[in-house]
Design an enzyme around this catalytic site. Structure first.
Site, PDB file in Angstrom:
ATOM      1  N   HIS A 108      12.171  -1.764   0.287  1.00  0.00           N
ATOM      2  CA  HIS A 108      12.907  -2.886   0.865  1.00  0.00           C
ATOM      3  C   HIS A 108      14.178  -3.213   0.078  1.00  0.00           C
ATOM      4  O   HIS A 108      15.008  -3.973   0.553  1.00  0.00           O
ATOM      5  CB  HIS A 108      12.011  -4.124   0.933  1.00  0.00           C
ATOM      6  CG  HIS A 108      10.797  -3.933   1.786  1.00  0.00           C
ATOM      7  ND1 HIS A 108      10.864  -3.664   3.134  1.00  0.00           N
ATOM      8  CD2 HIS A 108       9.472  -3.959   1.481  1.00  0.00           C
ATOM      9  CE1 HIS A 108       9.643  -3.546   3.622  1.00  0.00           C
ATOM     10  NE2 HIS A 108       8.783  -3.713   2.641  1.00  0.00           N
ATOM     11  N   GLN A 138      -0.522   2.481  -2.470  1.00  0.00           N
ATOM     12  CA  GLN A 138      -0.505   1.078  -2.057  1.00  0.00           C
ATOM     13  C   GLN A 138      -1.303   0.923  -0.764  1.00  0.00           C
ATOM     14  O   GLN A 138      -1.082   1.651   0.209  1.00  0.00           O
ATOM     15  CB  GLN A 138       0.912   0.561  -1.860  1.00  0.00           C
ATOM     16  CG  GLN A 138       0.928  -0.953  -1.591  1.00  0.00           C
ATOM     17  CD  GLN A 138       2.324  -1.545  -1.595  1.00  0.00           C
ATOM     18  OE1 GLN A 138       3.310  -0.860  -1.401  1.00  0.00           O
ATOM     19  NE2 GLN A 138       2.408  -2.858  -1.812  1.00  0.00           N
ATOM     20  N   GLU A 154      -2.214  -1.427   2.308  1.00  0.00           N
ATOM     21  CA  GLU A 154      -1.611  -2.562   3.016  1.00  0.00           C
ATOM     22  C   GLU A 154      -2.093  -2.685   4.455  1.00  0.00           C
ATOM     23  O   GLU A 154      -1.561  -3.509   5.200  1.00  0.00           O
ATOM     24  CB  GLU A 154      -0.093  -2.401   3.038  1.00  0.00           C
ATOM     25  CG  GLU A 154       0.555  -2.245   1.689  1.00  0.00           C
ATOM     26  CD  GLU A 154       2.054  -2.110   1.798  1.00  0.00           C
ATOM     27  OE1 GLU A 154       2.742  -3.143   1.733  1.00  0.00           O
ATOM     28  OE2 GLU A 154       2.542  -0.971   1.968  1.00  0.00           O
ATOM     29  N   ALA A 203       0.540  -9.209   1.799  1.00  0.00           N
ATOM     30  CA  ALA A 203       1.277  -9.716   2.964  1.00  0.00           C
ATOM     31  C   ALA A 203       1.091  -8.798   4.168  1.00  0.00           C
ATOM     32  O   ALA A 203       0.691  -9.237   5.254  1.00  0.00           O
ATOM     33  CB  ALA A 203       2.757  -9.870   2.631  1.00  0.00           C
ATOM     34  N   ASP A 204       1.385  -7.510   3.993  1.00  0.00           N
ATOM     35  CA  ASP A 204       1.217  -6.577   5.102  1.00  0.00           C
ATOM     36  C   ASP A 204      -0.251  -6.386   5.455  1.00  0.00           C
ATOM     37  O   ASP A 204      -0.592  -6.149   6.621  1.00  0.00           O
ATOM     38  CB  ASP A 204       1.859  -5.228   4.767  1.00  0.00           C
ATOM     39  CG  ASP A 204       3.366  -5.230   5.004  1.00  0.00           C
ATOM     40  OD1 ASP A 204       3.806  -5.842   5.984  1.00  0.00           O
ATOM     41  OD2 ASP A 204       4.099  -4.626   4.211  1.00  0.00           O
TER      42      ASP A 204
END
Length: 252
Positions: free
Chosen positions: A43, A146, A148, A173-174
Protein backbone atom coordinates in the site's frame (compact mmCIF):
# COMPACT_ATOMS: atom_id res chain seq x y z
CA UNK A 1 22.38 -13.40 17.21
CA UNK A 2 20.26 -12.86 14.11
CA UNK A 3 16.81 -11.27 14.21
CA UNK A 4 15.39 -14.69 13.29
CA UNK A 5 17.02 -16.26 16.35
CA UNK A 6 15.87 -13.44 18.57
CA UNK A 7 12.32 -13.65 17.18
CA UNK A 8 11.54 -16.94 18.91
CA UNK A 9 13.10 -15.94 22.24
CA UNK A 10 12.23 -12.26 22.71
CA UNK A 11 9.53 -9.68 22.17
CA UNK A 12 10.64 -7.57 19.20
CA UNK A 13 9.25 -4.07 18.61
CA UNK A 14 8.76 -2.55 15.18
CA UNK A 15 6.86 0.05 13.22
CA UNK A 16 5.16 -0.08 9.84
CA UNK A 17 6.53 2.50 7.39
CA UNK A 18 4.41 3.72 4.46
CA UNK A 19 5.44 7.27 3.58
CA UNK A 20 8.83 8.09 5.12
CA UNK A 21 11.59 7.96 2.50
CA UNK A 22 14.55 9.69 4.15
CA UNK A 23 17.17 7.23 5.39
CA UNK A 24 17.34 9.11 8.71
CA UNK A 25 14.18 7.19 9.69
CA UNK A 26 16.41 4.17 10.37
CA UNK A 27 18.58 6.14 12.81
CA UNK A 28 15.56 7.67 14.56
CA UNK A 29 13.96 4.23 14.95
CA UNK A 30 17.14 2.67 16.31
CA UNK A 31 17.70 5.51 18.78
CA UNK A 32 14.10 5.08 19.96
CA UNK A 33 14.73 1.42 20.76
CA UNK A 34 12.98 -0.22 17.83
CA UNK A 35 14.19 -3.69 16.86
CA UNK A 36 13.10 -3.51 13.22
CA UNK A 37 11.19 -1.49 10.64
CA UNK A 38 8.55 -2.86 8.26
CA UNK A 39 8.32 -1.17 4.85
CA UNK A 40 4.96 -1.48 3.13
CA UNK A 41 5.31 -1.95 -0.62
CA UNK A 42 1.75 -3.23 -0.96
CA UNK A 43 0.00 0.00 0.00
CA UNK A 44 3.05 2.27 0.20
CA UNK A 45 4.72 3.97 -2.78
CA UNK A 46 8.38 2.96 -2.53
CA UNK A 47 10.57 2.61 -5.58
CA UNK A 48 13.21 -0.11 -5.53
CA UNK A 49 15.91 2.56 -5.61
CA UNK A 50 14.57 4.23 -2.47
CA UNK A 51 13.94 0.86 -0.80
CA UNK A 52 17.54 -0.14 -1.52
CA UNK A 53 18.88 2.99 0.20
CA UNK A 54 16.63 2.60 3.24
CA UNK A 55 17.52 -1.06 3.69
CA UNK A 56 21.23 -0.53 3.10
CA UNK A 57 21.35 2.25 5.68
CA UNK A 58 19.42 0.15 8.16
CA UNK A 59 21.72 -2.82 7.73
CA UNK A 60 24.76 -0.58 8.17
CA UNK A 61 23.56 0.52 11.62
CA UNK A 62 22.02 -2.83 12.62
CA UNK A 63 18.41 -1.76 12.10
CA UNK A 64 17.00 -4.70 10.11
CA UNK A 65 13.81 -4.38 8.10
CA UNK A 66 10.97 -6.41 6.66
CA UNK A 67 9.31 -5.62 3.36
CA UNK A 68 5.70 -6.43 2.55
CA UNK A 69 5.60 -6.97 -1.19
CA UNK A 70 2.38 -6.32 -3.13
CA UNK A 71 1.77 -9.90 -4.25
CA UNK A 72 3.06 -13.45 -4.45
CA UNK A 73 5.42 -12.96 -7.38
CA UNK A 74 8.99 -14.09 -7.84
CA UNK A 75 10.15 -10.72 -9.12
CA UNK A 76 8.71 -8.76 -6.19
CA UNK A 77 10.10 -11.14 -3.57
CA UNK A 78 13.60 -11.54 -5.02
CA UNK A 79 13.97 -7.83 -5.80
CA UNK A 80 13.09 -6.75 -2.27
CA UNK A 81 15.49 -9.30 -0.82
CA UNK A 82 18.24 -8.28 -3.24
CA UNK A 83 17.76 -4.73 -1.93
CA UNK A 84 18.80 -6.03 1.48
CA UNK A 85 15.59 -6.91 3.31
CA UNK A 86 16.00 -9.10 6.38
CA UNK A 87 12.39 -10.24 6.21
CA UNK A 88 9.88 -10.65 3.40
CA UNK A 89 6.10 -10.86 3.79
CA UNK A 90 3.49 -11.70 1.19
CA UNK A 91 -0.12 -10.66 1.87
CA UNK A 92 -3.16 -12.91 1.69
CA UNK A 93 -1.46 -16.31 1.72
CA UNK A 94 -4.29 -18.86 1.60
CA UNK A 95 -2.90 -22.35 1.04
CA UNK A 96 0.11 -24.67 1.12
CA UNK A 97 1.04 -24.16 -2.54
CA UNK A 98 1.26 -20.39 -2.08
CA UNK A 99 3.32 -20.82 1.09
CA UNK A 100 5.67 -23.18 -0.72
CA UNK A 101 6.11 -20.68 -3.56
CA UNK A 102 6.91 -17.98 -1.02
CA UNK A 103 9.66 -20.16 0.45
CA UNK A 104 10.90 -21.21 -2.98
CA UNK A 105 11.39 -17.59 -4.07
CA UNK A 106 12.75 -16.24 -0.77
CA UNK A 107 15.27 -18.92 0.18
CA UNK A 108 18.32 -20.27 -1.64
CA UNK A 109 19.05 -23.95 -2.14
CA UNK A 110 18.71 -26.36 -0.44
CA UNK A 111 15.57 -24.81 1.10
CA UNK A 112 14.26 -22.86 -1.90
CA UNK A 113 15.17 -21.90 -5.45
CA UNK A 114 15.96 -18.20 -5.11
CA UNK A 115 18.15 -16.84 -7.90
CA UNK A 116 21.57 -15.71 -6.67
CA UNK A 117 23.06 -12.27 -7.10
CA UNK A 118 25.42 -10.30 -4.90
CA UNK A 119 24.75 -6.67 -3.98
CA UNK A 120 23.01 -5.00 -1.07
CA UNK A 121 21.96 -8.41 0.22
CA UNK A 122 25.64 -9.38 0.61
CA UNK A 123 26.63 -5.87 1.75
CA UNK A 124 28.47 -5.43 -1.54
CA UNK A 125 31.17 -7.95 -0.72
CA UNK A 126 33.48 -9.07 -3.51
CA UNK A 127 32.20 -11.61 -6.00
CA UNK A 128 32.38 -15.33 -5.32
CA UNK A 129 31.84 -17.24 -2.06
CA UNK A 130 28.32 -18.11 -3.23
CA UNK A 131 27.82 -21.17 -1.03
CA UNK A 132 28.69 -19.41 2.23
CA UNK A 133 26.69 -16.32 1.27
CA UNK A 134 23.65 -18.44 0.48
CA UNK A 135 23.88 -20.30 3.79
CA UNK A 136 24.33 -17.07 5.74
CA UNK A 137 21.40 -15.36 4.02
CA UNK A 138 19.14 -18.41 4.45
CA UNK A 139 19.93 -18.33 8.18
CA UNK A 140 19.18 -14.61 8.33
CA UNK A 141 16.14 -14.05 6.09
CA UNK A 142 12.73 -14.29 7.77
CA UNK A 143 9.99 -15.53 5.44
CA UNK A 144 6.55 -14.40 6.58
CA UNK A 145 3.10 -15.51 5.43
CA UNK A 146 0.42 -12.91 6.11
CA UNK A 147 -2.99 -14.36 6.91
CA UNK A 148 -5.85 -12.01 6.08
CA UNK A 149 -8.72 -14.15 4.76
CA UNK A 150 -11.20 -16.76 5.87
CA UNK A 151 -9.62 -19.26 3.48
CA UNK A 152 -6.20 -18.58 4.96
CA UNK A 153 -7.61 -19.40 8.40
CA UNK A 154 -9.21 -22.57 7.09
CA UNK A 155 -5.84 -23.72 5.72
CA UNK A 156 -3.65 -22.37 8.52
CA UNK A 157 -2.35 -25.79 9.56
CA UNK A 158 -1.04 -26.62 6.11
CA UNK A 159 0.44 -23.14 5.70
CA UNK A 160 2.22 -23.19 9.08
CA UNK A 161 3.61 -26.67 8.44
CA UNK A 162 5.60 -25.57 5.37
CA UNK A 163 9.33 -25.76 6.01
CA UNK A 164 10.94 -22.38 5.43
CA UNK A 165 7.98 -20.30 6.61
CA UNK A 166 9.50 -18.62 9.65
CA UNK A 167 6.61 -16.50 10.90
CA UNK A 168 2.93 -15.82 10.38
CA UNK A 169 1.44 -12.36 10.80
CA UNK A 170 -2.28 -11.64 10.95
CA UNK A 171 -3.78 -8.66 9.16
CA UNK A 172 -6.89 -8.13 11.33
CA UNK A 173 -8.52 -5.46 9.16
CA UNK A 174 -8.72 -7.51 5.97
CA UNK A 175 -9.45 -10.64 8.00
CA UNK A 176 -12.49 -8.98 9.57
CA UNK A 177 -13.66 -7.87 6.13
CA UNK A 178 -13.23 -11.41 4.78
CA UNK A 179 -15.24 -12.76 7.72
CA UNK A 180 -18.05 -10.30 6.97
CA UNK A 181 -17.50 -8.23 10.13
CA UNK A 182 -15.56 -5.10 9.04
CA UNK A 183 -13.76 -3.33 11.93
CA UNK A 184 -15.21 -5.75 14.52
CA UNK A 185 -11.79 -6.83 15.75
CA UNK A 186 -13.09 -8.34 18.99
CA UNK A 187 -15.99 -10.17 17.36
CA UNK A 188 -15.90 -13.84 18.37
CA UNK A 189 -15.41 -14.85 14.72
CA UNK A 190 -12.28 -12.73 14.48
CA UNK A 191 -10.90 -13.87 17.83
CA UNK A 192 -11.54 -17.54 17.02
CA UNK A 193 -9.73 -17.07 13.71
CA UNK A 194 -6.69 -15.44 15.31
CA UNK A 195 -6.65 -18.14 18.00
CA UNK A 196 -6.28 -20.75 15.25
CA UNK A 197 -3.22 -18.91 13.92
CA UNK A 198 -1.72 -18.73 17.41
CA UNK A 199 -2.14 -22.47 17.92
CA UNK A 200 -0.64 -23.30 14.53
CA UNK A 201 2.37 -21.08 15.24
CA UNK A 202 2.92 -22.79 18.58
CA UNK A 203 2.57 -26.25 17.04
CA UNK A 204 5.03 -25.62 14.22
CA UNK A 205 7.32 -23.23 16.16
CA UNK A 206 6.75 -20.18 13.98
CA UNK A 207 7.02 -16.55 14.97
CA UNK A 208 3.67 -14.82 15.41
CA UNK A 209 2.55 -11.24 14.98
CA UNK A 210 -0.43 -8.97 14.45
CA UNK A 211 -0.42 -5.66 12.59
CA UNK A 212 -3.17 -3.79 14.32
CA UNK A 213 -4.47 -1.77 17.21
CA UNK A 214 -2.66 -1.87 20.54
CA UNK A 215 -5.79 -3.20 22.26
CA UNK A 216 -5.80 -6.29 20.03
CA UNK A 217 -2.07 -6.78 20.43
CA UNK A 218 -2.49 -6.56 24.20
CA UNK A 219 -4.89 -9.49 24.12
CA UNK A 220 -2.19 -11.64 22.51
CA UNK A 221 0.85 -10.06 24.17
CA UNK A 222 2.06 -13.38 25.61
CA UNK A 223 1.95 -15.13 22.24
CA UNK A 224 3.26 -12.37 19.96
CA UNK A 225 6.92 -12.31 18.97
CA UNK A 226 6.73 -9.43 16.48
CA UNK A 227 4.90 -6.43 17.92
CA UNK A 228 3.86 -3.97 15.20
CA UNK A 229 1.31 -1.31 16.02
CA UNK A 230 2.17 2.27 15.04
CA UNK A 231 2.67 3.21 11.40
CA UNK A 232 4.63 6.29 10.42
CA UNK A 233 1.38 8.04 9.43
CA UNK A 234 0.10 7.67 13.02
CA UNK A 235 3.38 8.81 14.53
CA UNK A 236 3.54 11.95 12.38
CA UNK A 237 -0.17 12.74 12.79
CA UNK A 238 -0.05 12.35 16.56
CA UNK A 239 3.16 14.39 16.73
CA UNK A 240 1.55 17.28 14.85
CA UNK A 241 -1.55 17.15 17.04
CA UNK A 242 0.55 17.21 20.21
CA UNK A 243 2.65 20.11 18.87
CA UNK A 244 -0.49 22.17 18.23
CA UNK A 245 -2.01 21.25 21.60
CA UNK A 246 1.21 22.19 23.39
CA UNK A 247 1.28 25.60 21.69
CA UNK A 248 -2.40 26.25 22.40
CA UNK A 249 -1.85 25.33 26.05
CA UNK A 250 0.45 28.36 26.37
CA UNK A 251 -2.59 30.63 25.99
CA UNK A 252 -5.03 28.89 28.28
Amino acid sequence: MTLKERMLNEKLYGSFIKIMTNTSITILAKNAGMDFLFYDCEHGMYTYERLHDLLLMGNAIDMPAFVRVPQLARGDISKALDCGATGIMVPMIENRIQAQKLVEWSKYLPIGKRSYAGGANTNYKGSGNHKNNMMEINDRVITVAQIETELGIKNIEEIASVKGIDAIIVGPADLAISLGIPEEYFNIKEIDAIDKVVEACKKYKKGFGIIGKLELIEKYKKEINLLITKIDLDIIREGFIKAVDDMKSLYK
